[in-house]
Write a protein that holds these residues in place. Structure first.
Motif, short mmCIF file in Angstrom:
data_model
loop_
_atom_site.label_atom_id
_atom_site.label_comp_id
_atom_site.label_asym_id
_atom_site.label_seq_id
_atom_site.Cartn_x
_atom_site.Cartn_y
_atom_site.Cartn_z
N LEU A 244 72.58 -118.46 -19.56
CA LEU A 244 72.13 -119.86 -19.61
C LEU A 244 72.05 -120.39 -21.03
O LEU A 244 71.98 -121.60 -21.24
CB LEU A 244 70.76 -120.01 -18.94
N GLU A 245 72.01 -119.48 -22.00
CA GLU A 245 71.88 -119.91 -23.39
C GLU A 245 73.10 -119.53 -24.22
O GLU A 245 73.02 -119.38 -25.43
CB GLU A 245 70.56 -119.37 -23.96
N VAL B 231 64.92 -123.57 -13.99
CA VAL B 231 63.55 -123.52 -14.50
C VAL B 231 62.64 -124.08 -13.40
O VAL B 231 61.96 -125.08 -13.58
CB VAL B 231 63.40 -124.34 -15.81
N PRO B 232 62.66 -123.43 -12.22
CA PRO B 232 61.99 -124.02 -11.06
C PRO B 232 60.48 -124.13 -11.26
O PRO B 232 59.86 -123.24 -11.82
CB PRO B 232 62.33 -123.04 -9.92
N GLY B 233 59.95 -125.26 -10.81
CA GLY B 233 58.50 -125.46 -10.85
C GLY B 233 58.01 -126.15 -12.11
O GLY B 233 56.82 -126.44 -12.23
N LEU C 8 75.31 -120.14 -11.96
CA LEU C 8 75.69 -119.13 -10.96
C LEU C 8 76.11 -117.85 -11.68
O LEU C 8 76.69 -116.95 -11.09
CB LEU C 8 76.82 -119.65 -10.06
N GLY C 9 75.84 -117.80 -12.99
CA GLY C 9 76.16 -116.61 -13.77
C GLY C 9 77.60 -116.59 -14.26
O GLY C 9 78.08 -115.55 -14.71
N ILE D 192 70.60 -118.91 -7.74
CA ILE D 192 70.69 -119.62 -9.02
C ILE D 192 69.99 -118.81 -10.10
O ILE D 192 68.86 -118.34 -9.93
CB ILE D 192 70.14 -121.05 -8.86
N VAL D 193 70.73 -118.62 -11.19
CA VAL D 193 70.24 -117.84 -12.32
C VAL D 193 69.07 -118.58 -12.97
O VAL D 193 69.13 -119.78 -13.17
CB VAL D 193 71.40 -117.65 -13.34
N LYS D 194 68.01 -117.82 -13.27
CA LYS D 194 66.82 -118.45 -13.84
C LYS D 194 66.71 -118.24 -15.35
O LYS D 194 67.30 -117.32 -15.90
CB LYS D 194 65.57 -117.87 -13.17
#
Ligand code: NI
Length: 169
Positions: free
Chosen positions: A13-14, A95-97, A51-52, A5-7
């Protein structure tokens, strides 16, 4: 196939995603991969840009894979009605965490196309309404941190910069 997954930080993502215009075999593979990648990451929703892939499609399952009927494919979705308000903690696999309180409508009606291209309308309440809003935001290049206070958003961005420097992002 499970994809990474793209971070946050990746421009995909933007960037507003492109319309889905072919409901072909390649698209079916994308949807299958999206569900698989979402379940592997314990998410309740995933948008193609994560997923890009810059396409306007999201998958949602607020049952976490427990109920087959809860699987939703939204291609080219639009919110046609929203009402009420809920304020809950929200997170994102990209945006994990990090989590934060985001105000969303309590009820949302979405018009979208399914995996075969057939148009449908669906009303969601609570977590499902939140998932619809969160995933449609993704397709418009908007992350949930955009909805946080500037203070909270900057704090998260600063922490991510540190993680990146340390090679942990
Ligand atoms: Ni997300």
């Amino acid at each position: 196939m499970i994809h990474p997954i793209v971070k946050y930080g990746d421009p995909v993502l933007e960037t507003p995603a492109k319309l889905v215009d072919a409901f072909d075999a390649e698209f079916q593979t994308l949807i299958a991969d999206m569900f698989e990648s979402m379940y592997a990451a314990n998410g309740v929703g995933l948008a193609a840009p994560q997923l890009g892939i810059s396409r306007r499609v999201a998958v949602i399952d607020v049952s976490n894979g427990k109920t087959a009927e809860a699987k939703i494919v939204c291609a080219n979705p639009e919110i046609v009605h929203a009402e009420g308000e809920q304020r809950e903690e929200e997170g994102c696999l990209s945006v994990p965490g990090f989590r934060g309180h985001v105000a969303r409508p309590q009820y949302v009606t979405v018009r979208a196309q399914d995996s075969s291209g057939k148009e449908f309308e669906m009303r969601g309440e609570g977590l499902l309404a939140r998932a619809f809003c969160h995933e449609i935001d993704h397709l418009n290049g908007v992350l949930f941190i955009t909805h946080l206070s500037m203070l909270k958003r900057d704090l998260i961005k600063r922490k991510i910069r540190k993680l990146k420097k340390a090679g942990d992002w």
